[in-house]
Design a protein around this motif. Structure first.
Motif, PDB file in Angstrom:
ATOM      1  N   LYS A   2      53.287   0.424  92.890  1.00  0.00           N
ATOM      2  CA  LYS A   2      51.962   0.775  93.353  1.00  0.00           C
ATOM      3  C   LYS A   2      51.939   0.804  94.875  1.00  0.00           C
ATOM      4  CE  LYS A   2      47.132  -0.479  92.657  1.00  0.00           C
ATOM      5  NZ  LYS A   2      46.202  -1.460  92.038  1.00  0.00           N
ATOM      6  N   ASP A   3      51.238   1.828  95.419  1.00  0.00           N
ATOM      7  CA  ASP A   3      51.142   1.933  96.875  1.00  0.00           C
ATOM      8  C   ASP A   3      50.490   0.678  97.458  1.00  0.00           C
ATOM      9  OD1 ASP A   3      52.304   4.390  96.856  1.00  0.00           O
ATOM     10  OD2 ASP A   3      50.415   5.517  96.922  1.00  0.00           O
ATOM     11  N   ILE A   4      50.997   0.249  98.610  1.00  0.00           N
ATOM     12  CA  ILE A   4      50.472  -0.940  99.280  1.00  0.00           C
ATOM     13  C   ILE A   4      49.621  -0.493 100.458  1.00  0.00           C
ATOM     14  CG2 ILE A   4      51.086  -3.037 100.551  1.00  0.00           C
ATOM     15  CD1 ILE A   4      53.718  -3.045  98.953  1.00  0.00           C
ATOM     16  N   ALA A   5      48.400  -0.986 100.536  1.00  0.00           N
ATOM     17  CA  ALA A   5      47.479  -0.592 101.607  1.00  0.00           C
ATOM     18  C   ALA A   5      47.982  -1.105 102.952  1.00  0.00           C
ATOM     19  CB  ALA A   5      46.080  -1.139 101.320  1.00  0.00           C
ATOM     20  N   TRP A   6      47.703  -0.334 104.001  1.00  0.00           N
ATOM     21  CA  TRP A   6      48.155  -0.691 105.353  1.00  0.00           C
ATOM     22  C   TRP A   6      47.576  -2.031 105.796  1.00  0.00           C
ATOM     23  CZ3 TRP A   6      51.680  -0.538 108.745  1.00  0.00           C
ATOM     24  CH2 TRP A   6      51.431  -0.769 110.091  1.00  0.00           C
ATOM     25  N   LEU A  11      47.917  -7.781 107.801  1.00  0.00           N
ATOM     26  CA  LEU A  11      47.773  -9.228 107.599  1.00  0.00           C
ATOM     27  C   LEU A  11      49.127  -9.916 107.646  1.00  0.00           C
ATOM     28  CD1 LEU A  11      45.060  -9.325 104.768  1.00  0.00           C
ATOM     29  CD2 LEU A  11      44.749  -9.598 107.230  1.00  0.00           C
ATOM     30  N   PHE A  12      50.139  -9.263 107.085  1.00  0.00           N
ATOM     31  CA  PHE A  12      51.494  -9.814 107.177  1.00  0.00           C
ATOM     32  C   PHE A  12      51.916  -9.962 108.640  1.00  0.00           C
ATOM     33  CE2 PHE A  12      55.934  -8.770 108.020  1.00  0.00           C
ATOM     34  CZ  PHE A  12      56.591  -9.793 107.359  1.00  0.00           C
ATOM     35  N   LEU A  13      51.627  -8.950 109.460  1.00  0.00           N
ATOM     36  CA  LEU A  13      51.963  -9.013 110.883  1.00  0.00           C
ATOM     37  C   LEU A  13      51.277 -10.199 111.553  1.00  0.00           C
ATOM     38  CD1 LEU A  13      51.772  -5.236 111.860  1.00  0.00           C
ATOM     39  CD2 LEU A  13      53.782  -6.706 112.079  1.00  0.00           C
ATOM     40  N   ALA A  14      50.030 -10.433 111.202  1.00  0.00           N
ATOM     41  CA  ALA A  14      49.286 -11.546 111.816  1.00  0.00           C
ATOM     42  C   ALA A  14      49.921 -12.886 111.433  1.00  0.00           C
ATOM     43  CB  ALA A  14      47.818 -11.503 111.381  1.00  0.00           C
ATOM     44  N   VAL A  15      50.246 -13.070 110.160  1.00  0.00           N
ATOM     45  CA  VAL A  15      50.838 -14.335 109.716  1.00  0.00           C
ATOM     46  C   VAL A  15      52.221 -14.511 110.328  1.00  0.00           C
ATOM     47  CG1 VAL A  15      51.641 -15.651 107.714  1.00  0.00           C
ATOM     48  CG2 VAL A  15      49.504 -14.348 107.573  1.00  0.00           C
ATOM     49  N   ALA A  16      53.015 -13.444 110.363  1.00  0.00           N
ATOM     50  CA  ALA A  16      54.372 -13.524 110.917  1.00  0.00           C
ATOM     51  C   ALA A  16      54.329 -13.862 112.401  1.00  0.00           C
ATOM     52  CB  ALA A  16      55.097 -12.200 110.686  1.00  0.00           C
ATOM     53  N   ARG A  17      53.414 -13.236 113.129  1.00  0.00           N
ATOM     54  CA  ARG A  17      53.345 -13.462 114.574  1.00  0.00           C
ATOM     55  C   ARG A  17      52.772 -14.831 114.918  1.00  0.00           C
ATOM     56  NH1 ARG A  17      51.240  -7.330 115.765  1.00  0.00           N
ATOM     57  NH2 ARG A  17      53.271  -6.442 116.368  1.00  0.00           N
ATOM     58  N   ARG A  38      46.830 -13.234  99.813  1.00  0.00           N
ATOM     59  CA  ARG A  38      47.247 -11.865 100.128  1.00  0.00           C
ATOM     60  C   ARG A  38      48.753 -11.784 100.383  1.00  0.00           C
ATOM     61  NH1 ARG A  38      43.290  -8.236 101.869  1.00  0.00           N
ATOM     62  NH2 ARG A  38      45.021  -6.733 101.792  1.00  0.00           N
ATOM     63  N   MET A  39      49.327 -12.820 100.973  1.00  0.00           N
ATOM     64  CA  MET A  39      50.769 -12.803 101.215  1.00  0.00           C
ATOM     65  C   MET A  39      51.539 -12.912  99.907  1.00  0.00           C
ATOM     66  SD  MET A  39      51.151 -12.186 104.383  1.00  0.00           S
ATOM     67  CE  MET A  39      49.674 -11.165 104.095  1.00  0.00           C
ATOM     68  N   VAL A  40      51.048 -13.711  98.975  1.00  0.00           N
ATOM     69  CA  VAL A  40      51.679 -13.808  97.653  1.00  0.00           C
ATOM     70  C   VAL A  40      51.606 -12.457  96.955  1.00  0.00           C
ATOM     71  CG1 VAL A  40      51.505 -14.837  95.365  1.00  0.00           C
ATOM     72  CG2 VAL A  40      51.283 -16.277  97.395  1.00  0.00           C
ATOM     73  N   GLU A  41      50.450 -11.785  97.029  1.00  0.00           N
ATOM     74  CA  GLU A  41      50.279 -10.475  96.403  1.00  0.00           C
ATOM     75  C   GLU A  41      51.216  -9.447  97.019  1.00  0.00           C
ATOM     76  OE1 GLU A  41      46.164  -9.646  96.960  1.00  0.00           O
ATOM     77  OE2 GLU A  41      45.498 -10.955  95.324  1.00  0.00           O
ATOM     78  N   LEU A  42      51.408  -9.517  98.350  1.00  0.00           N
ATOM     79  CA  LEU A  42      52.315  -8.580  99.017  1.00  0.00           C
ATOM     80  C   LEU A  42      53.754  -8.817  98.567  1.00  0.00           C
ATOM     81  CD1 LEU A  42      52.831  -6.371 101.110  1.00  0.00           C
ATOM     82  CD2 LEU A  42      52.934  -8.152 102.863  1.00  0.00           C
ATOM     83  N   GLU A  43      54.148 -10.076  98.482  1.00  0.00           N
ATOM     84  CA  GLU A  43      55.504 -10.386  98.013  1.00  0.00           C
ATOM     85  C   GLU A  43      55.719  -9.886  96.592  1.00  0.00           C
ATOM     86  OE1 GLU A  43      56.856 -14.422 100.369  1.00  0.00           O
ATOM     87  OE2 GLU A  43      55.340 -14.627  98.789  1.00  0.00           O
ATOM     88  N   GLN A  44      54.717 -10.047  95.753  1.00  0.00           N
ATOM     89  CA  GLN A  44      54.836  -9.588  94.367  1.00  0.00           C
ATOM     90  C   GLN A  44      54.923  -8.072  94.300  1.00  0.00           C
ATOM     91  OE1 GLN A  44      51.365 -11.419  92.628  1.00  0.00           O
ATOM     92  NE2 GLN A  44      52.448 -13.340  92.163  1.00  0.00           N
ATOM     93  N   ALA A  45      54.134  -7.396  95.150  1.00  0.00           N
ATOM     94  CA  ALA A  45      54.143  -5.933  95.152  1.00  0.00           C
ATOM     95  C   ALA A  45      55.475  -5.385  95.656  1.00  0.00           C
ATOM     96  CB  ALA A  45      52.996  -5.402  96.023  1.00  0.00           C
ATOM     97  N   LEU A  46      56.070  -6.067  96.631  1.00  0.00           N
ATOM     98  CA  LEU A  46      57.349  -5.629  97.188  1.00  0.00           C
ATOM     99  C   LEU A  46      58.538  -6.111  96.366  1.00  0.00           C
ATOM    100  CD1 LEU A  46      56.696  -6.321 100.981  1.00  0.00           C
ATOM    101  CD2 LEU A  46      56.874  -4.070  99.886  1.00  0.00           C
ATOM    102  N   GLY A  47      58.319  -7.174  95.580  1.00  0.00           N
ATOM    103  CA  GLY A  47      59.414  -7.758  94.829  1.00  0.00           C
ATOM    104  C   GLY A  47      60.406  -8.490  95.710  1.00  0.00           C
ATOM    105  N   LEU A  60      59.857 -16.712 108.497  1.00  0.00           N
ATOM    106  CA  LEU A  60      60.277 -15.487 107.838  1.00  0.00           C
ATOM    107  C   LEU A  60      61.643 -15.639 107.187  1.00  0.00           C
ATOM    108  CD1 LEU A  60      59.222 -12.832 110.507  1.00  0.00           C
ATOM    109  CD2 LEU A  60      58.136 -13.242 108.294  1.00  0.00           C
ATOM    110  N   THR A  61      61.774 -15.071 105.998  1.00  0.00           N
ATOM    111  CA  THR A  61      63.081 -14.940 105.360  1.00  0.00           C
ATOM    112  C   THR A  61      63.796 -13.739 105.984  1.00  0.00           C
ATOM    113  OG1 THR A  61      62.218 -13.463 103.660  1.00  0.00           O
ATOM    114  CG2 THR A  61      62.157 -15.839 103.200  1.00  0.00           C
ATOM    115  N   GLY A  62      65.010 -13.465 105.532  1.00  0.00           N
ATOM    116  CA  GLY A  62      65.715 -12.271 106.009  1.00  0.00           C
ATOM    117  C   GLY A  62      64.941 -11.005 105.697  1.00  0.00           C
ATOM    118  N   ASP A  63      64.403 -10.906 104.475  1.00  0.00           N
ATOM    119  CA  ASP A  63      63.592  -9.736 104.112  1.00  0.00           C
ATOM    120  C   ASP A  63      62.322  -9.673 104.949  1.00  0.00           C
ATOM    121  OD1 ASP A  63      65.250  -8.605 102.198  1.00  0.00           O
ATOM    122  OD2 ASP A  63      64.440  -9.841 100.576  1.00  0.00           O
ATOM    123  N   GLY A  64      61.731 -10.836 105.212  1.00  0.00           N
ATOM    124  CA  GLY A  64      60.528 -10.862 106.027  1.00  0.00           C
ATOM    125  C   GLY A  64      60.798 -10.376 107.437  1.00  0.00           C
ATOM    126  N   SER A  65      61.921 -10.768 108.010  1.00  0.00           N
ATOM    127  CA  SER A  65      62.281 -10.329 109.368  1.00  0.00           C
ATOM    128  C   SER A  65      62.514  -8.823 109.412  1.00  0.00           C
ATOM    129  CB  SER A  65      63.538 -11.067 109.838  1.00  0.00           C
ATOM    130  OG  SER A  65      63.295 -12.449 109.960  1.00  0.00           O
TER     131      SER A  65
END
Length: 291
Positions: A2-6, A11-17, A38-47, A60-65
């Motif tokens: 499923k497409d992931i909204a921008w 929000l991921f950028l805000a948490v990472a930064r 929302r971060m859990v939902e993003l991880e689930q959507a990306l797998g 951040l994990t390697g994938d997160g970086s």
């Protein structure tokens, strides 16, 4: 998939930064609980697992970086398109990333950074985290260390010293209490110093350096501040000398490909002149008001 909204990526950028949910909540206006979901939902959507979660924050994990690097490039391109769409004819934007207290100094002297005759606009991004320029997230950054990235150019702009301060003529019976920034937001060495050297005497914590100074001015305890902040404040006085291990050089940093752009070069030169004119006070050479 499923497409992931921008906005999920934003929000991921805000948490990472920000390195955690609490600080990101202040930036985004959402609650920490909502951001966590929302971060859990993003991880689930990306797998993919994007964060290593702990009591001290989100790392951040390697994938997160990798995702962060991709999104930074997209964000920079998006900003340039939006600036082009909204910008006035003949006006460019110079984006400056800098820490809390250098931003305070710059704001007090904005008239020398941008004059009424200039045709560019200024955008300030204030944060304690390292200024990001490699992918043109900012045009100019002020850092506490010389950049290691090969595509960045730097101008040395003197040293910055730090010391402990208290409200003028404020004394306590017994050990002096301390004010500190909380663990999650103590990303700079001077913010970590009270926890490393006076942890048993910390009576209050805040999540922003500006609030730390407010509590010190109110007489709530001692706090570590840059000397150019404490020495210029008539309501404060130093407690002892500056702290040698906190002293560091300061650098004005630009992307190599953009540093010759007229507006960026002009602003960088003015920043260099401003910091050099404050060289002594930045380096803590104003005499202590009290030993």
């Amino acid at each position: 998939m499923k497409d992931i909204a921008w906005d999920a990526y934003q929000l991921f950028l805000a948490v990472a930064r920000q390195g955690g949910l609490t600080a990101a909540a202040e930036v985004t206006g959402l609650s920490a609980a909502t951001l966590g979901r929302r971060m859990v939902e993003l991880e689930q959507a990306l797998g993919r697992e994007l964060f290593l979660r702990s009591q001290t924050g989100y790392r951040l994990t390697g994938d997160g970086s990798q995702l962060l690097e991709h999104l930074i490039e997209l964000e920079a391109g998006s900003k340039r398109v939006e600036e082009w769409r909204r910008g006035k004819a003949g006006q460019s934007l110079v984006r400056i990333s800098l820490g809390t207290w250098i931003a305070w100094l710059l704001c007090q002297n904005m008239s020398v950074i941008r004059t009424p005759r200039d045709e560019f606009r200024i955008d300030l991004h204030v944060a304690e985290q390292r200024a990001r320029l490699a992918h043109r997230e900012s045009d100019i950054g002020i850092r506490a260390f010389e950049p290691e990235e090969p595509n960045l150019a730097a101008i040395q702009a003197g040293e910055v010293a730090y010391a402990a301060y208290r409200a003028r003529n404020r004394d306590w019976i017994g050990p002096e209490p301390w004010i500190a920034v909380d663990d999650e937001n103590a990303v700079s060495a001077y913010l970590r110093w009270p926890r490393q050297n006076a942890s048993e005497r910390i009576v209050a914590t805040v999540n922003r350096p500006r609030s730390l100074r407010d509590l010190v001015r109110a007489g709530a305890g001692l706090g570590v501040l840059p000397c150019f902040v404490g020495d210029l404040d008539p309501t404060l006085e130093r407690v002892g000398e500056d702290i040698p291990e906190l002293r560091h050089r300061q650098w004005i940093v630009m992307n190599n490909d953009d540093r010759h752009r007229t507006d960026i070069r002009l602003v960088a030169n003015r920043l260099e002149k401003l910091l050099k004119s404050h060289r002594d006070i930045l380096a803590g050479k104003r005499p202590s008001t009290r030993g």
